[in-house]
Design an enzyme around this catalytic site. Structure first.
Site, PDB file in Angstrom:
ATOM      1  N   ARG B  50       3.976  -5.997  11.746  1.00 41.10           N
ATOM      2  CA  ARG B  50       3.714  -4.616  12.172  1.00 41.10           C
ATOM      3  C   ARG B  50       3.535  -3.750  10.938  1.00 41.10           C
ATOM      4  O   ARG B  50       4.454  -3.062  10.502  1.00 41.10           O
ATOM      5  CB  ARG B  50       4.849  -4.110  13.060  1.00 41.10           C
ATOM      6  N   ASP B  52       2.712  -0.837   8.372  1.00 37.06           N
ATOM      7  CA  ASP B  52       2.880   0.615   8.487  1.00 37.06           C
ATOM      8  C   ASP B  52       1.570   1.359   8.232  1.00 37.06           C
ATOM      9  O   ASP B  52       0.590   0.776   7.770  1.00 37.06           O
ATOM     10  CB  ASP B  52       3.926   1.092   7.463  1.00 37.06           C
ATOM     11  N   ARG B 195       7.626  -2.439  -0.325  1.00 33.84           N
ATOM     12  CA  ARG B 195       7.380  -1.200  -1.068  1.00 33.84           C
ATOM     13  C   ARG B 195       8.619  -0.735  -1.839  1.00 33.84           C
ATOM     14  O   ARG B 195       8.512  -0.095  -2.877  1.00 33.84           O
ATOM     15  CB  ARG B 195       6.875  -0.117  -0.111  1.00 33.84           C
TER      16      ARG B 195
END
Lengths: 242, 242
Positions: B50, B52, B195
């Site tokens: 999924r 972002d 990230r």
């Protein structure tokens, strides 16, 4: 007063072309806005090539006259800090007196990218014309060479000009895997000229016209004889020669 | 009923991520819309990762169950014809019974791109984090290797999970000119995990923390100790391994 010369690259996708227009996002417009923030006054910027909506640039050249106290490298950083990410000034320097990005240009080099495959990557689709069907590359390359000449290019433009003669110094098609790249250098371009030549090369590639039909187009000088205009997104202004 | 498996690439710039949300443009949303046009009914599509908002994909894998009469290659062409240019299905095939893009995945490979230079091309700015300052690549590379382990990754996530242990099988930094690429493979990822790891590597590269501080982060398991989350645009889901 200094004359500043900029080399500008942009992704043309989200621009209505180079030239400033009221109410539209244009490259000239965003560059002039950035400058206005730095200088406190509106400074007109001249571009070497007035690229159309959706056309990209790696080496557009622009110039302007201004009283700006910043050094060249400071000005370069300051302008880029104020520009959106899809426009970058890659170099900036003070030009000799009399320099004008448009009038001083001797020739411009454009490149058109075709991707000859049923699928194109989502990272490439903004920059190429995807062509799924078969194309006869050898015939297209032969046809491309026929555009290297000094001639009236009215048949390959959308408008009639009083002085429609242009000198094309280079006109070459190259193949690299599924990519086909057309590179053209000329002392000037009529409106839609590169895209109409590419449209004609595609007609040759599909077998709709013979390469030597191009001689007829030049002789008859009628737009309606030539081929559909290829879409803007494959086109990029590579370099301006001074 | 057939189970169809798709490999999907997308430029995440103009999407609010993979997952369907009312009123937002999402990749799952546009894929389901395309399918609904083909099948006449809404078919839920499962994605392996999924991603972002703003995160890209070259090799996202999705699956769905449907009664569709088209052959696989016809269905591939039909879906692509209905999808916008920033999403492409690069392959499609009928999967064995029980296949589920998310549950069947063994690992996923993500890549993060940093461009360490004062300027970045307007054709690249959507896909890289531009970092103008100096970075100590060797220290960053040393730190990157420390993430290859099975551990509780809570310190490198935005949320607390009941089962925060993930196995990272590969964690490597490479340099190519001004480009720095971080590649990570894991059996699963916590939210913002890649990230946050990249944010930590950048802190190491700037000399703000030592590579061995990373051991502390793992031991203390507190998010506040780790580093800022790097922006979405540099991240790309490269491959899902089954």
């Amino acid at each position: 007063m200094r004359i500043i010369r900029l080399t500008v690259g942009y992704d043309g996708t989200d621009f209505c072309g180079w030239q400033r227009q009221p109410g539209a996002r244009t490259v000239q417009g965003v560059v002039e806005e950035a400058l206005a923030k730095l200088a406190g006054i509106r400074i007109p910027v001249v571009g070497a090539g007035r690229t159309d909506a959706g056309v990209h640039a790696l080496g557009q050249v622009a110039s302007f006259r201004a009283e700006i106290r910043l050094e060249d490298d400071e000005l370069l950083r300051a302008i880029n800090a104020l520009l959106p990410g899809d426009v970058r000034v890659s170099s900036l320097r003070t030009a000799p007196a009399g320099f004008d990005a448009r009038k001083s240009a001797r020739s411009k080099i454009y490149r058109y990218r075709i991707f000859n495959a049923p699928l194109v990557s989502p990272f490439l689709f903004r920059y190429v014309l995807q062509w799924p069907g078969p194309l006869d590359f050898e015939r297209m390359a032969e046809a491309a060479r026929l555009f290297k000449r000094k001639a009236d290019f009215t048949a390959f433009s959308s408008n009639r000009l009083l002085h429609p003669v242009r000198r094309v110094m280079g006109s070459e098609l190259k193949k690299n895997g599924r990519g086909i790249t057309y590179t053209i250098e000329a002392d000037g371009f009529l409106r839609y000229m590169v895209r109409t030549i590419v449209g004609t090369l595609l007609e040759v590639g599909r077998g709709k016209i013979e390469p030597n039909t191009i001689e007829d187009f030049f002789t008859r000088k009628k737009r309606s004889l030539a081929s559909p205009t290829a879409p803007a997104k494959g086109l990029c202004l590579i370099k301006v020669v001074y």
